[in-house]
Design an enzyme around this catalytic site. Sequence first.
Site, PDB file in Angstrom:
ATOM      1  N   ARG A 181      -0.756 -15.093   4.493  1.00  0.00           N
ATOM      2  CA  ARG A 181      -1.531 -14.408   5.539  1.00  0.00           C
ATOM      3  C   ARG A 181      -0.802 -14.461   6.885  1.00  0.00           C
ATOM      4  NH1 ARG A 181      -5.553 -11.110   4.125  1.00  0.00           N
ATOM      5  NH2 ARG A 181      -6.559 -11.546   6.105  1.00  0.00           N
ATOM      6  N   ARG A 208       3.360  -6.795   9.367  1.00  0.00           N
ATOM      7  CA  ARG A 208       2.672  -5.725  10.100  1.00  0.00           C
ATOM      8  C   ARG A 208       3.194  -5.586  11.528  1.00  0.00           C
ATOM      9  NH1 ARG A 208      -3.102  -7.470   7.704  1.00  0.00           N
ATOM     10  NH2 ARG A 208      -3.095  -6.190   5.807  1.00  0.00           N
ATOM     11  N   PHE A 243     -16.316   2.273   6.131  1.00  0.00           N
ATOM     12  CA  PHE A 243     -14.901   2.524   5.823  1.00  0.00           C
ATOM     13  C   PHE A 243     -14.573   2.448   4.333  1.00  0.00           C
ATOM     14  CE2 PHE A 243     -15.450  -1.928   7.022  1.00  0.00           C
ATOM     15  CZ  PHE A 243     -14.896  -2.591   5.932  1.00  0.00           C
ATOM     16  N   ASN A 251      -1.683  -0.052   7.313  1.00  0.00           N
ATOM     17  CA  ASN A 251      -1.160  -1.364   7.689  1.00  0.00           C
ATOM     18  C   ASN A 251      -0.335  -2.041   6.599  1.00  0.00           C
ATOM     19  OD1 ASN A 251      -3.162  -2.259   5.960  1.00  0.00           O
ATOM     20  ND2 ASN A 251      -4.352  -3.297   7.539  1.00  0.00           N
ATOM     21  N   HIS A 290      -1.849  -5.528   1.575  1.00  0.00           N
ATOM     22  CA  HIS A 290      -3.048  -6.344   1.380  1.00  0.00           C
ATOM     23  C   HIS A 290      -2.584  -7.699   0.882  1.00  0.00           C
ATOM     24  CE1 HIS A 290      -6.861  -7.850  -0.201  1.00  0.00           C
ATOM     25  NE2 HIS A 290      -6.155  -8.224  -1.256  1.00  0.00           N
ATOM     26  N   LYS A 339       0.822  -1.205   0.000  1.00  0.00           N
ATOM     27  CA  LYS A 339       0.000   0.000   0.000  1.00  0.00           C
ATOM     28  C   LYS A 339       0.862   1.263   0.000  1.00  0.00           C
ATOM     29  CE  LYS A 339      -3.758  -2.351   2.440  1.00  0.00           C
ATOM     30  NZ  LYS A 339      -4.563  -2.357   3.681  1.00  0.00           N
ATOM     31  N   THR A 347      -4.573  -7.703  10.888  1.00  0.00           N
ATOM     32  CA  THR A 347      -4.919  -6.445  10.225  1.00  0.00           C
ATOM     33  C   THR A 347      -4.475  -5.234  11.040  1.00  0.00           C
ATOM     34  OG1 THR A 347      -6.815  -7.505   9.170  1.00  0.00           O
ATOM     35  CG2 THR A 347      -6.847  -5.102   9.275  1.00  0.00           C
TER      36      THR A 347
END
Length: 151
Positions: free
Chosen positions: A86, A103, A57, A113, A116, A9, A92
Amino acid sequence: MERALLILKPDAVQRGLIGAIISRFEQRGLKFQGLKLMQVDEALARRHYAEHEGKSFFNGLVSYITSAPVVVAVVAGKPGTVELVRAMVGATNPAKAAPGTIRGDFGVDIGRNLIHASDSPESGERETAIFFQPHELIGEWNRALDNWIYE
């Protein structure tokens, strides 16, 4: 091979964490089948986040992912790749992400964060088709070290 889509991101790109994050997936033996730096436009963001449309959101997600360049990648590996990815990404909320996860090590805020990752093999295929044309992906390919990673 099972595939997962990754999006580094805007916060990951702006903080100069592209190499640090990508290297973690390579070091785990996952293969990159596609990788590109891009600016996500509003239409693409809305398509990607369609499952969240109508939620409080949603507009924030669209606004954030379109605010600066991102790195989009497809990683592939044996069955269980999405689950592995994951686990590597972490919770998250970075405050709840375990140390050693992306993270947990680099994240600061739930709204920033870093990354994705597809949440299922089906999502991996669907999301890959949103961001990549078939000719942009490299299929099966072998690295010299694959025999040292896979039985």
